[in-house]
Design an enzyme around this catalytic site. Structure first.
Site, PDB file in Angstrom:
ATOM      1  N   TYR A 293      -3.299   6.486  -1.286  1.00 12.63           N
ATOM      2  CA  TYR A 293      -3.759   6.525  -2.678  1.00 12.63           C
ATOM      3  C   TYR A 293      -3.252   7.752  -3.435  1.00 12.63           C
ATOM      4  O   TYR A 293      -3.663   7.980  -4.575  1.00 12.63           O
ATOM      5  CB  TYR A 293      -5.297   6.526  -2.705  1.00 12.63           C
ATOM      6  CG  TYR A 293      -5.952   5.287  -2.130  1.00 12.63           C
ATOM      7  CD1 TYR A 293      -6.250   4.184  -2.934  1.00 12.63           C
ATOM      8  CD2 TYR A 293      -6.301   5.209  -0.776  1.00 12.63           C
ATOM      9  CE1 TYR A 293      -6.867   3.055  -2.416  1.00 12.63           C
ATOM     10  CE2 TYR A 293      -6.918   4.079  -0.243  1.00 12.63           C
ATOM     11  CZ  TYR A 293      -7.198   3.012  -1.063  1.00 12.63           C
ATOM     12  OH  TYR A 293      -7.810   1.892  -0.548  1.00 12.63           O
TER      13      TYR A 293
ATOM     14  N   HIS B 261      -8.464  17.296   1.365  1.00 12.65           N
ATOM     15  CA  HIS B 261      -9.569  17.014   2.288  1.00 12.65           C
ATOM     16  C   HIS B 261      -9.147  17.277   3.738  1.00 12.65           C
ATOM     17  O   HIS B 261      -9.855  17.885   4.510  1.00 12.65           O
ATOM     18  CB  HIS B 261     -10.019  15.556   2.083  1.00 12.65           C
ATOM     19  CG  HIS B 261      -8.881  14.556   2.082  1.00 12.65           C
ATOM     20  ND1 HIS B 261      -7.715  14.741   1.385  1.00 12.65           N
ATOM     21  CD2 HIS B 261      -8.720  13.372   2.729  1.00 12.65           C
ATOM     22  CE1 HIS B 261      -6.904  13.723   1.589  1.00 12.65           C
ATOM     23  NE2 HIS B 261      -7.497  12.870   2.401  1.00 12.65           N
TER      24      HIS B 261
ATOM     25  N   ASP C  79     -10.488  10.368  10.360  1.00 12.58           N
ATOM     26  CA  ASP C  79     -10.913   9.215   9.578  1.00 12.58           C
ATOM     27  C   ASP C  79     -11.142   9.704   8.163  1.00 12.58           C
ATOM     28  O   ASP C  79     -11.833  10.698   7.946  1.00 12.58           O
ATOM     29  CB  ASP C  79     -12.183   8.565  10.140  1.00 12.58           C
ATOM     30  CG  ASP C  79     -12.323   7.146   9.598  1.00 12.58           C
ATOM     31  OD1 ASP C  79     -11.506   6.278   9.996  1.00 12.58           O
ATOM     32  OD2 ASP C  79     -13.205   6.905   8.751  1.00 12.58           O
TER      33      ASP C  79
ATOM     34  N   PHE D 220       1.239   9.712   0.638  1.00 12.78           N
ATOM     35  CA  PHE D 220       1.050   8.347   1.136  1.00 12.78           C
ATOM     36  C   PHE D 220      -0.244   7.802   0.568  1.00 12.78           C
ATOM     37  O   PHE D 220      -0.968   8.511  -0.148  1.00 12.78           O
ATOM     38  CB  PHE D 220       1.030   8.329   2.674  1.00 12.78           C
ATOM     39  CG  PHE D 220      -0.170   9.031   3.284  1.00 12.78           C
ATOM     40  CD1 PHE D 220      -0.183  10.404   3.439  1.00 12.78           C
ATOM     41  CD2 PHE D 220      -1.290   8.309   3.700  1.00 12.78           C
ATOM     42  CE1 PHE D 220      -1.295  11.051   3.987  1.00 12.78           C
ATOM     43  CE2 PHE D 220      -2.397   8.943   4.255  1.00 12.78           C
ATOM     44  CZ  PHE D 220      -2.400  10.324   4.396  1.00 12.78           C
TER      45      PHE D 220
END
Ligand code: ITT
Length: 192
Positions: free
Chosen positions: A149, A175, A68, A147
């Protein structure tokens, strides 16, 4: 014996990146059944990663991994955050909305956050990890890769947006890369 790991995502961009990281992990990856929709009711990335991994593991009876993630913009108090996927109906609408809301704000600092969770077949969480990558929001998209943003997320140290980077370069600093770097040795160490 082959160890099966179900990738609990419907996002093809994430899937490509997760596959690249997990290619030599000793696990065989399969994709979650398309019709299996998980409600992301959590208030944090970690809670939603746990929900997705846990529910897909239980539904398939296999180990499952979920990611997530999202973009937090400082001048918007962390928005869109856990709502990053729900911020518009496709990538270009989400980008357009973010650029509109940020307007000409001088502070364009932002961060991508990624929480990854791995669940056992009974739905209990075996491993969790989180990664952060800081950068800045450009005034207009740049680059064709990646992909989501990626075209508006600029990393000053590399002087490139995520969409201008090779998959390897993005993976080494992103991240998702940070979260998986911490998780993969623990996955390898699981005694199953
Ligand atoms: P799954 O839940 O099925 O995995 P999703 O796209 O709904 O797919 P999230 O709820 O985690 O995933 O939402 C993540 C949002 O943040 C989504 O809009 C992505 O495009 C964006 N995002 C996450 N990681 C990104 C990255 O590396 N580059 C660009 N955008 C990213």
């Amino acid at each position: 014996m082959t160890k099966l790991l179900v990738v609990a995502t419907g996002n093809p961009g994430k899937l490509r990146e997760l596959q690249a990281y997990l290619a030599n992990s000793g696990w065989e990856l399969t994709l979650k059944p398309e019709e299996l929709e998980i409600a992301e009711t959590g208030e944090t990335f970690a809670a939603n990663a746990g929900l997705k991994a846990s529910q897909v593991a239980q539904a398939t009876g296999q180990w499952a991994i979920a990611d997530d993630s999202g973009l937090q913009v400082d001048a918007l108090n962390g928005v869109p955050g856990v709502y990053s996927a729900r911020y518009g109906s496709n990538d270009s609408e989400r980008i357009a909305r973010l650029l509109r809301e940020l307007g000409n704000a001088v502070n364009r600092q932002a961060q991508f956050v990624c929480a990854v969770a791995i669940a056992r077949p009974d739905g209990t969480i075996a491993l969790e990890s989180e990664g952060i990558c800081r950068g800045e929001i450009l005034h207009a998209p740049r680059g064709e890769g990646g992909f989501g943003y990626d075209p508006i997320f600029y990393v000053p140290e590399k002087q490139l947006t995520f969409a201008e980077m090779s998959r390897e370069l993005k993976g080494s600093i992103s991240h998702r890369g940070q979260a998986l770097k911490a998780l993969i040795p623990q996955l390898a160490a699981l005694n199953i």
